[in-house]
Design an enzyme around this catalytic site. Structure first.
Site, PDB file in Angstrom:
ATOM      1  CD  GLU A   1       6.669 -38.106  22.463  1.00 25.13           C
ATOM      2  OE1 GLU A   1       6.557 -37.376  23.466  1.00 25.13           O
ATOM      3  OE2 GLU A   1       7.684 -38.726  22.053  1.00 25.13           O
TER       4      GLU A   1
ATOM      5  CG  PHE B   1       8.065 -29.238  23.008  1.00 25.64           C
ATOM      6  CD1 PHE B   1       9.088 -28.728  23.685  1.00 25.64           C
ATOM      7  CD2 PHE B   1       7.185 -30.195  23.603  1.00 25.64           C
ATOM      8  CE1 PHE B   1       9.409 -28.770  24.978  1.00 25.64           C
ATOM      9  CE2 PHE B   1       7.362 -30.321  25.014  1.00 25.64           C
ATOM     10  CZ  PHE B   1       8.548 -29.922  25.755  1.00 25.64           C
ATOM     11  CB  SER B   2       8.558 -31.937  17.625  1.00 25.21           C
ATOM     12  OG  SER B   2       9.908 -32.136  17.992  1.00 25.21           O
TER      13      SER B   2
ATOM     14  CG  ASP C   1      11.732 -35.062  18.456  1.00 26.33           C
ATOM     15  OD1 ASP C   1      12.484 -35.959  19.287  1.00 26.33           O
ATOM     16  OD2 ASP C   1      10.788 -34.876  18.592  1.00 26.33           O
TER      17      ASP C   1
ATOM     18  CD1 TRP D   1      18.262 -31.856  23.389  1.00 28.20           C
ATOM     19  CD2 TRP D   1      19.573 -33.482  24.486  1.00 28.20           C
ATOM     20  NE1 TRP D   1      17.554 -32.880  23.793  1.00 28.20           N
ATOM     21  CE2 TRP D   1      18.358 -34.170  24.162  1.00 28.20           C
ATOM     22  CE3 TRP D   1      20.169 -34.313  25.064  1.00 28.20           C
ATOM     23  CZ2 TRP D   1      17.685 -35.143  24.561  1.00 28.20           C
ATOM     24  CZ3 TRP D   1      19.861 -35.878  25.425  1.00 28.20           C
ATOM     25  CH2 TRP D   1      18.443 -36.072  25.201  1.00 28.20           C
ATOM     26  CG  MET D   2      19.426 -32.810  17.658  1.00 30.30           C
ATOM     27  SD  MET D   2      20.445 -32.854  15.997  1.00 30.30           S
ATOM     28  CE  MET D   2      20.653 -34.677  16.021  1.00 30.30           C
TER      29      MET D   2
ATOM     30  CD1 TRP E   1      12.157 -39.977  23.476  1.00 31.13           C
ATOM     31  CD2 TRP E   1      13.470 -38.979  24.817  1.00 31.13           C
ATOM     32  NE1 TRP E   1      12.142 -38.643  23.326  1.00 31.13           N
ATOM     33  CE2 TRP E   1      13.068 -37.917  23.588  1.00 31.13           C
ATOM     34  CE3 TRP E   1      14.384 -38.163  25.840  1.00 31.13           C
ATOM     35  CZ2 TRP E   1      13.025 -36.672  23.829  1.00 31.13           C
ATOM     36  CZ3 TRP E   1      14.754 -36.845  25.707  1.00 31.13           C
ATOM     37  CH2 TRP E   1      14.038 -36.060  24.613  1.00 31.13           C
TER      38      TRP E   1
HETATM   39  C1  FRU Z   1       9.546 -36.560  21.061  1.00 31.25           C
HETATM   40  C2  FRU Z   1       9.323 -35.473  21.732  1.00 31.25           C
HETATM   41  C3  FRU Z   1       8.308 -34.535  21.137  1.00 31.25           C
HETATM   42  C4  FRU Z   1       8.097 -33.167  21.907  1.00 31.25           C
HETATM   43  C5  FRU Z   1       9.912 -33.111  21.815  1.00 31.25           C
HETATM   44  C6  FRU Z   1      10.239 -32.412  23.050  1.00 31.25           C
HETATM   45  O1  FRU Z   1      10.868 -37.043  21.102  1.00 31.25           O
HETATM   46  O2  FRU Z   1       9.042 -35.687  23.256  1.00 31.25           O
HETATM   47  O3  FRU Z   1       6.964 -35.197  21.365  1.00 31.25           O
HETATM   48  O4  FRU Z   1       7.751 -32.224  20.948  1.00 31.25           O
HETATM   49  O5  FRU Z   1      10.353 -34.388  21.977  1.00 31.25           O
HETATM   50  O6  FRU Z   1      11.514 -32.040  22.801  1.00 31.25           O
END
Ligand code: FRU
Length: 484
Positions: free
Chosen positions: A197, A83-84, A26, A23-24, A287
């Site tokens: 985000e 996370f990102s 951001d 899975w990928m 999403w």
């Molecule tokens: C955006 C997000 C970010 C978060 C990441 C988690 O797509 O929800 O806010 O850091 O994905 O995978």
């Protein structure tokens, strides 16, 4: 230790970045250093759904061909999943991790969301976590730190998404470790329908003027114009601590969109790119159905790289354009169609898409609609699956209809029509359309608008049909290129 990801299943793109497996979501920590573009990404190396988030890493010398690191660059720890976040080059060694180190800030997502640092002093081969983590903790969810060196204030500057509060927080720091909150932007502005985000903040010149403006990217989910995820942005001024948005004639802050398709999210830019370029890449999914798309071995690709610019629209407002990065020209192979000028009317004119690479190609054309209403471009295969794109010169819009594009039933949110303003100077429209195995990116008028949409035909599209209603439209410089 790299691996070739092409040609392993029918929906795996041949010229878009994908993870080798798993899975990928951001793109993360995008940075250019010594001729190499580093593209990290939200990665689950253990499965095809959103879990176990770490950072994967790929590198490229041309933004098109990617080498994949087999092991995650940054892995979960006691503070949580990774996370990102973003990366920057610390030229002056202000953080003390070494001169020219790649310094990375990401969100540690455990019981709360806090911000952590890592660095690499070997050009991204390995990342070390800062023992003093976390460097920022807040009471409510904050994530996706995006930092840059501000040469005016001589301070590191950070934008952090205060996700559930629908605002972006701006911090400054001399050393990337001690951060001071300076301002908050966005309460009540733009689309508030989803969480905020993945921010980004940068300055660019406005085409045809001496002016420059700041762009604040603000990805939101849901709340996009066609449902689910999308990238909104604000144009304004930034004095080092506060972002002041441009307002329209009635004093409102307009909501602007970077891409008018359904599959363009979490878009942010590379830091330290050469030649003052502002190169961005987004996650090419939504999403709403990202975990349902019918791919095997991998889930999700990134968009093609794009160059952001600023232009003044006919309404006097400043907008961001996203043009295909110049490197994409090197993908052009043979022109299987090369037509100077034709007229298209109600009877469709048909052109074959190249069969090499299963129809992956680039289509280029200039449309002079004259007095016609819709000018329609249809991509189809012998199973009757099709994508219809229509330019309406009266409304100055272009639509993209994927309701009958192939496999669409994995989510009720997938079948859709997306519509974009064309931002033309007059009624002529120039197009560059990039088709890969499971995506179509339509760039209009040098990137003044873009529509990015996934498609899953059961067999590749083979034909482009051109037609127009109420008279004849001129189609000039029509070329269909194979992909090299
Ligand atoms: C955006 C997000 C970010 C978060 C990441 C988690 O797509 O929800 O806010 O850091 O994905 O995978």
């Amino acid at each position: 230790d790299t691996i070739d990801t092409t040609n392993r299943e029918k929906y795996r793109p041949i010229y878009h970045h994908t993870p080798i497996y798993g899975w990928m979501n951001d793109p993360n920590g995008m940075v250019y250093k010594d001729g190499v573009w580093h593209l990290c990404y939200q990665w689950n190396p253990y499965g095809s759904k959103w879990q176990n988030l770490s950072w994967g890493q790929s590198t490229s010398r041309d933004l098109i061909h990617w080498d994949h690191q087999l092991n995650p660059a940054v892995e979960p720890d006691g503070l949580g999943m990774i996370f990102s976040g973003s990366s920057a080059i610390d030229t002056a060694n202000s953080a003390g991790f070494g001169k020219d180190a790649i310094v990375t800030m990401y969100t540690s997502a455990g019981t709360s969301q806090i911000q952590s640092l890592a660095w690499s002093d070997d050009n991204g081969a390995t990342y070390n976590k800062y023992p003093g983590n976390p460097v920022i903790t807040l009471e409510s969810e904050a994530r996706d730190p995006n930092m840059f060196w501000n040469d005016e204030t001589k301070l590191w500057t950070l934008v952090l998404a205060h996700a559930l509060d629908h605002e972006m927080l701006i911090f400054t720091s001399p050393d990337m470790k001690e951060w001071t909150l300076k301002s908050a932007f966005g309460k009540g502005l733009g689309s508030q329908d989803g969480v905020w985000e993945c921010p980004d903040l940068f300055e660019l010149p406005v085409e045809g003027s001496d002016e420059s403006k700041w762009v604040l990217l603000c990805n939101i989910n849901p709340g996009g114009p066609f449902g689910g995820s999308a990238t909104q942005y604000f144009i304004g001024d930034f004095d080092g601590t506060t972002f002041a948005p441009d307002r329209d004639a009635s004093g409102n802050v307009p909501t602007k969109w970077m891409d008018y398709g359904k599959d363009h999210y979490a878009t942010v830019s590379f830091s330290n790119a050469p030649d003052n370029r502002r190169t961005v890449i987004g996650w090419m999914s939504n999403w709403q159905y990202a975990a349902e798309v019918p791919t095997m071995q991998f889930r999700s690709a990134n968009t093609l790289p794009r160059e952001v610019g600023l232009f003044k629209g006919n309404d006097g407002q400043i907008y961001a354009s996203s043009a295909p990065s110049p490197e994409l020209l090197s993908l052009r192979g043979k022109a299987v169609t090369d037509v100077k000028s034709i007229k298209a009317g109600t009877k469709a004119r048909n052109y074959n898409l190249p069969s090499v690479n299963d129809g992956a190609c680039e289509i280029v054309m200039d449309i002079e609609p004259g007095r016609t209403s819709d000018v329609t471009l249809t991509l189809s295969n012998h199973k009757g699956e099709k994508v219809m794109m229509a330019y309406n010169p009266v409304e100055e819009t272009m639509s993209f209809d994927r309701r009958e594009s192939g496999v669409t039933d994995f989510s009720q949110d997938f079948p859709a029509v997306t519509v974009s303003p064309t931002f033309g100077k007059d009624s002529r429209l120039s197009l560059r359309i990039f088709i890969d195995r499971s995506s179509i990116e339509v760039f209009g008028n040098d990137g003044r608008f873009v529509m990015t949409n996934l498609v899953f035909p059961t067999t590749p599209y083979t034909t482009l049909s051109l037609s127009a209603d109420n008279g004849k439209a001129k189609i000039n410089n029509l070329k269909i290129y194979t992909i090299k």
